[in-house]
Scaffold this motif. Structure first.
Motif, PDB file in Angstrom:
ATOM      1  N   ILE A 108       0.805  -1.222   0.000  1.00 15.32           N
ATOM      2  CA  ILE A 108       0.000   0.000   0.000  1.00 15.32           C
ATOM      3  C   ILE A 108       0.840   1.276   0.000  1.00 15.32           C
ATOM      4  O   ILE A 108       0.353   2.338  -0.349  1.00 15.32           O
ATOM      5  CB  ILE A 108      -0.972   0.029   1.201  1.00 15.32           C
ATOM      6  CG1 ILE A 108      -0.209   0.027   2.534  1.00 15.32           C
ATOM      7  CG2 ILE A 108      -1.969  -1.093   1.120  1.00 15.32           C
ATOM      8  CD1 ILE A 108      -1.121   0.201   3.737  1.00 15.32           C
TER       9      ILE A 108
ATOM     10  N   GLU B 198      -0.926   5.613   1.913  1.00 13.32           N
ATOM     11  CA  GLU B 198      -2.103   4.882   2.410  1.00 13.32           C
ATOM     12  C   GLU B 198      -1.868   4.375   3.828  1.00 13.32           C
ATOM     13  O   GLU B 198      -2.791   4.366   4.655  1.00 13.32           O
ATOM     14  CB  GLU B 198      -2.424   3.714   1.480  1.00 13.32           C
ATOM     15  CG  GLU B 198      -3.643   2.894   1.886  1.00 13.32           C
ATOM     16  CD  GLU B 198      -4.956   3.652   1.731  1.00 13.32           C
ATOM     17  OE1 GLU B 198      -5.989   3.098   2.156  1.00 13.32           O
ATOM     18  OE2 GLU B 198      -4.955   4.775   1.199  1.00 13.32           O
TER      19      GLU B 198
ATOM     20  N   ARG C  29      -5.664   9.556  -3.752  1.00 10.47           N
ATOM     21  CA  ARG C  29      -5.854   8.178  -4.212  1.00 10.47           C
ATOM     22  C   ARG C  29      -5.247   7.976  -5.585  1.00 10.47           C
ATOM     23  O   ARG C  29      -4.617   6.944  -5.857  1.00 10.47           O
ATOM     24  CB  ARG C  29      -7.340   7.840  -4.232  1.00 10.47           C
ATOM     25  CG  ARG C  29      -7.635   6.423  -4.714  1.00 10.47           C
ATOM     26  CD  ARG C  29      -7.083   5.378  -3.753  1.00 10.47           C
ATOM     27  NE  ARG C  29      -8.046   5.096  -2.695  1.00 10.47           N
ATOM     28  CZ  ARG C  29      -7.805   4.284  -1.668  1.00 10.47           C
ATOM     29  NH1 ARG C  29      -6.622   3.699  -1.550  1.00 10.47           N
ATOM     30  NH2 ARG C  29      -8.726   4.066  -0.749  1.00 10.47           N
TER      31      ARG C  29
ATOM     32  N   GLN D  37      -1.560   7.699  -5.225  1.00 11.86           N
ATOM     33  CA  GLN D  37      -1.215   6.400  -4.664  1.00 11.86           C
ATOM     34  C   GLN D  37      -1.239   5.323  -5.740  1.00 11.86           C
ATOM     35  O   GLN D  37      -0.309   4.507  -5.844  1.00 11.86           O
ATOM     36  CB  GLN D  37      -2.195   6.050  -3.549  1.00 11.86           C
ATOM     37  CG  GLN D  37      -1.936   4.684  -2.932  1.00 11.86           C
ATOM     38  CD  GLN D  37      -3.043   4.304  -1.972  1.00 11.86           C
ATOM     39  OE1 GLN D  37      -4.170   4.764  -2.098  1.00 11.86           O
ATOM     40  NE2 GLN D  37      -2.725   3.466  -1.012  1.00 11.86           N
TER      41      GLN D  37
ATOM     42  N   LEU E  10      -5.538  -2.560  -2.225  1.00 10.14           N
ATOM     43  CA  LEU E  10      -6.280  -1.415  -1.693  1.00 10.14           C
ATOM     44  C   LEU E  10      -7.719  -1.760  -1.328  1.00 10.14           C
ATOM     45  O   LEU E  10      -8.477  -0.886  -0.905  1.00 10.14           O
ATOM     46  CB  LEU E  10      -6.273  -0.275  -2.718  1.00 10.14           C
ATOM     47  CG  LEU E  10      -4.904   0.290  -3.093  1.00 10.14           C
ATOM     48  CD1 LEU E  10      -5.048   1.410  -4.109  1.00 10.14           C
ATOM     49  CD2 LEU E  10      -4.158   0.784  -1.853  1.00 10.14           C
TER      50      LEU E  10
END
Length: 218
Positions: free
Chosen positions: A60, A64, A152, A155, A173
């Motif tokens: 992750i 995150e 997001r 990421q 995720l």
């Protein structure tokens, strides 16, 4: 005593930071983790004041992991200690709840100062990074195209640049592959690109990832 968790996928980096901190009065390294997932699990089972977190790790990743740690343990303070200093990452990390952002090129004393300042309730951003953030506010036209991406999307971009496929990203995720693809295509539209290779080249060009990091990602 300020307790510290070290999170980095390179053992040599963790050992170096531990060596810096082990003789510092009032600071104690109480644990280590090499992935974001491990850091989240550790923080759910142990008490710690400060987490020194790398950004780009397997799984992750640091962004995150920061969000997950703070969701369950809001009293923990996270300092992102990373090679990634270009906008928009510092701003996105601070928006995600981190209390500090430092370059891995920071002097040992600055790392110590940041830990102490954040433990006392302050926020801390490395001087070079703060300067870039201030300039981007004064000169918004200097922002990178990546500034338009959400946390997001950034990421998922980092995971794509590490070679992860849509199904792998979705599983990591806890999202559906359809949702991950929606984020991908939204990024492509915002950045005016057509695929993952162009996305990776753009990330390298703007310092979000390095070609050296990609070579070491496996």
């Amino acid at each position: 005593m300020i307790s510290v968790l070290l999170v980095d996928d390179h053992e040599l980096v963790r050992a170096g930071i531990r060596r810096i901190l082990e003789d510092v009065k009032g600071i104690k390294v109480v644990g280590e983790a090499q992935t974001g997932e491990d850091a989240v699990k550790w923080c759910r089972s142990n008490n710690v004041d400060i987490v020194l977190m790398d950004m780009n790790m397997p799984g992750i990743g640091g962004l995150e992991a920061t969000r997950k740690i703070l969701r369950y343990s809001p009293d923990i303070k996270v300092i992102m200690l990373t090679i990634h200093t270009e906008n928009p990452l510092p701003a996105k990390v601070m928006q995600a709840g981190a209390s500090g952002y430092l370059s891995k090129g920071a002097a040992p004393q600055e790392v110590i100062n940041a830990i102490r300042a954040i433990a006392s309730g302050q926020r801390y951003i490395g001087a070079d990074i703060a300067r870039q953030m201030a300039l981007s506010q004064l000169e918004p036209e200097a922002d990178t195209p990546l500034s338009s991406l959400s946390e997001r999307e950034l990421q998922i971009m980092l995971m794509i640049t590490k070679g992860l496929k849509v199904n792998e990203i979705a599983e990591t995720l806890n999202l559906s592959p359809k949702t991950v693809n929606s984020y991908r295509y939204r990024m492509f539209s915002k950045l005016n690109i057509s695929g993952d290779v162009e996305l990776t080249h753009l990330a390298i060009r703007h310092g979000i990832v390095t070609s050296e990091k990609l070579l070491n990602s496996d």
